[in-house]
Design a protein around this motif. Structure first.
Motif, PDB file in Angstrom:
ATOM      1  N   UNK A  44     -11.044  -0.639  -2.671  1.00  0.00           N
ATOM      2  CA  UNK A  44     -11.171  -1.513  -3.844  1.00  0.00           C
ATOM      3  C   UNK A  44     -10.642  -2.902  -3.529  1.00  0.00           C
ATOM      4  N   UNK A  45     -10.887  -3.827  -4.450  1.00  0.00           N
ATOM      5  CA  UNK A  45     -10.610  -5.240  -4.197  1.00  0.00           C
ATOM      6  C   UNK A  45      -9.459  -5.803  -5.029  1.00  0.00           C
ATOM      7  N   UNK A  46      -8.700  -4.938  -5.683  1.00  0.00           N
ATOM      8  CA  UNK A  46      -7.586  -5.389  -6.518  1.00  0.00           C
ATOM      9  C   UNK A  46      -6.351  -5.563  -5.633  1.00  0.00           C
ATOM     10  N   UNK A  47      -5.921  -6.802  -5.436  1.00  0.00           N
ATOM     11  CA  UNK A  47      -4.750  -7.107  -4.612  1.00  0.00           C
ATOM     12  C   UNK A  47      -3.770  -7.948  -5.420  1.00  0.00           C
ATOM     13  N   UNK A  48      -2.549  -8.045  -4.920  1.00  0.00           N
ATOM     14  CA  UNK A  48      -1.531  -8.865  -5.584  1.00  0.00           C
ATOM     15  C   UNK A  48      -2.020 -10.300  -5.759  1.00  0.00           C
ATOM     16  N   UNK A  49      -2.632 -10.843  -4.719  1.00  0.00           N
ATOM     17  CA  UNK A  49      -3.102 -12.228  -4.777  1.00  0.00           C
ATOM     18  C   UNK A  49      -4.189 -12.385  -5.832  1.00  0.00           C
ATOM     19  N   UNK A  50      -5.107 -11.440  -5.908  1.00  0.00           N
ATOM     20  CA  UNK A  50      -6.172 -11.507  -6.905  1.00  0.00           C
ATOM     21  C   UNK A  50      -5.604 -11.419  -8.320  1.00  0.00           C
ATOM     22  N   UNK A  51      -4.641 -10.522  -8.516  1.00  0.00           N
ATOM     23  CA  UNK A  51      -4.090 -10.312  -9.856  1.00  0.00           C
ATOM     24  C   UNK A  51      -3.446 -11.587 -10.389  1.00  0.00           C
ATOM     25  N   UNK A  52      -2.811 -12.363  -9.534  1.00  0.00           N
ATOM     26  CA  UNK A  52      -2.169 -13.601  -9.984  1.00  0.00           C
ATOM     27  C   UNK A  52      -3.168 -14.516 -10.694  1.00  0.00           C
ATOM     28  N   UNK A  53      -4.414 -14.512 -10.253  1.00  0.00           N
ATOM     29  CA  UNK A  53      -5.435 -15.366 -10.867  1.00  0.00           C
ATOM     30  C   UNK A  53      -5.943 -14.803 -12.195  1.00  0.00           C
ATOM     31  N   UNK A  54      -5.660 -13.543 -12.482  1.00  0.00           N
ATOM     32  CA  UNK A  54      -6.106 -12.957 -13.753  1.00  0.00           C
ATOM     33  C   UNK A  54      -5.128 -13.232 -14.895  1.00  0.00           C
ATOM     34  N   UNK A  55      -3.901 -13.631 -14.586  1.00  0.00           N
ATOM     35  CA  UNK A  55      -2.867 -13.718 -15.609  1.00  0.00           C
ATOM     36  C   UNK A  55      -3.150 -14.734 -16.713  1.00  0.00           C
ATOM     37  N   UNK A  56      -3.778 -15.892 -16.426  1.00  0.00           N
ATOM     38  CA  UNK A  56      -4.090 -16.780 -17.555  1.00  0.00           C
ATOM     39  C   UNK A  56      -4.938 -16.103 -18.625  1.00  0.00           C
ATOM     40  N   UNK A  57      -5.929 -15.329 -18.194  1.00  0.00           N
ATOM     41  CA  UNK A  57      -6.746 -14.611 -19.176  1.00  0.00           C
ATOM     42  C   UNK A  57      -5.972 -13.480 -19.831  1.00  0.00           C
ATOM     43  N   UNK A  58      -5.217 -12.729 -19.053  1.00  0.00           N
ATOM     44  CA  UNK A  58      -4.483 -11.606 -19.616  1.00  0.00           C
ATOM     45  C   UNK A  58      -3.493 -12.071 -20.682  1.00  0.00           C
ATOM     46  N   UNK A  59      -2.847 -13.188 -20.441  1.00  0.00           N
ATOM     47  CA  UNK A  59      -1.904 -13.734 -21.425  1.00  0.00           C
ATOM     48  C   UNK A  59      -2.623 -14.135 -22.706  1.00  0.00           C
ATOM     49  N   UNK A  60      -3.786 -14.771 -22.550  1.00  0.00           N
ATOM     50  CA  UNK A  60      -4.555 -15.197 -23.720  1.00  0.00           C
ATOM     51  C   UNK A  60      -5.085 -13.993 -24.499  1.00  0.00           C
ATOM     52  N   UNK A  61      -5.497 -12.964 -23.768  1.00  0.00           N
ATOM     53  CA  UNK A  61      -6.171 -11.823 -24.404  1.00  0.00           C
ATOM     54  C   UNK A  61      -5.216 -10.910 -25.159  1.00  0.00           C
ATOM     55  N   UNK A  62      -3.963 -10.859 -24.753  1.00  0.00           N
ATOM     56  CA  UNK A  62      -3.040  -9.884 -25.355  1.00  0.00           C
ATOM     57  C   UNK A  62      -3.024  -9.921 -26.880  1.00  0.00           C
ATOM     58  N   UNK A  63      -2.847 -11.079 -27.509  1.00  0.00           N
ATOM     59  CA  UNK A  63      -2.826 -11.081 -28.979  1.00  0.00           C
ATOM     60  C   UNK A  63      -4.163 -10.688 -29.610  1.00  0.00           C
ATOM     61  N   UNK A  64      -5.248 -10.736 -28.828  1.00  0.00           N
ATOM     62  CA  UNK A  64      -6.573 -10.461 -29.366  1.00  0.00           C
ATOM     63  C   UNK A  64      -6.961  -8.990 -29.255  1.00  0.00           C
TER      64      UNK A  64
END
Length: 257
Positions: free
Chosen positions: A146-166
């Protein structure tokens, strides 16, 4: 690596998996979709994101997890293509189309997405999160890397932070607590007041519970691919604070988008 590099690399890895003799009828573990359906969904979503990134209005669902699921079912019914090789190529092409479209705009330009309003930079984070989640499913189903790595996850955090309240669910009703999340080198706080979460860089008060979690485990847990007990069993998460038991409850407060 840049966020744009991460999007293209993830899409290319998915295309590689699909081109290596994948059977489109292979079921995804723990899901109702097959590999072919997941690939078709990624191809459709890639085109949707590229269009939105380029400034087009593309209504899709109502922004809720159930609304998105209904829109996904309707879109798959209307799009019968299930050839893994063709879909893999389309996933890679639409990822590049998004990067090209986004590069022509300011990262702070506002866009309306299936998960509500956000800026173009966060839309890229959304696309990467989406590719990683379904790409992980495809890789596990096909017994590939699979392609999920620590480096990749760091780039997902802006969306994850925005999505949590939604994506807060009924389990959060009247919840009162302050959490500090330590995801690798990244830190942010989620404070609940009467069941409504606010995400900030630093906690507004002393945290009730601090959750230190491996970045890969965080994304897979947040997207519903792992459970909290499974992450803890793998020694990927540690919790402490005045109310450490809240660590197990935290992921249950959200419905994965």
């Amino acid at each position: 690596m840049t966020p744009e590099d991460a999007i293209v690399a993830t899409a290319d890895r998915i295309a590689e998996l699909l081109a290596a003799g994948a059977d489109p009828q292979t079921p995804l573990p723990g899901a109702q979709w097959t590999v072919g359906e997941a690939a078709a969904h990624l191809a459709l979503a890639g085109k949707l994101m590229a269009d939105i990134g380029g400034g087009e209005a593309r209504p899709y669902g109502d922004g809720t997890p159930s609304g998105l699921a209904a829109a996904n079912r309707a879109a798959l019914t209307a799009f019968p293509q299930r050839d893994p090789v063709l879909l893999g190529a389309k996933i890679a092409d639409t990822a590049r189309a998004f990067v090209t479209a986004a590069a022509a705009r300011s990262p702070r330009d506002a866009v309306l997405t299936p998960m509500g309003p956000m800026d173009v930079a966060t839309l890229g984070s959304y696309l990467l999160t989406h590719l990683l989640g379904h790409g992980y499913d495809i890789a596990i189903a096909l017994r590939g890397r699979h392609m999920v790595t620590r480096e990749m996850v760091a780039f997902t955090l802006p969306f994850m932070r925005l999505a949590m309240p939604r994506v807060v669910n009924a389990d959060a009703a009247d919840h009162q607590a302050c959490y500090l999340l330590r995801i690798g080198r990244d830190r942010f706080a989620v404070a609940f007041a009467n069941g409504v979460p606010t995400v900030t860089d630093a906690p507004p008060r002393r945290p009730d519970c601090t959750i230190a979690i491996d970045p890969v485990a965080f994304l897979l847990l947040a997207l519903g691919r792992w459970t909290a007990p499974a992450a803890m069993a793998r020694a990927k998460v540690v919790v402490w604070g005045r109310k450490p038991w809240l660590g197990l409850r935290f992921p249950l407060l959200f419905t994965a988008p």
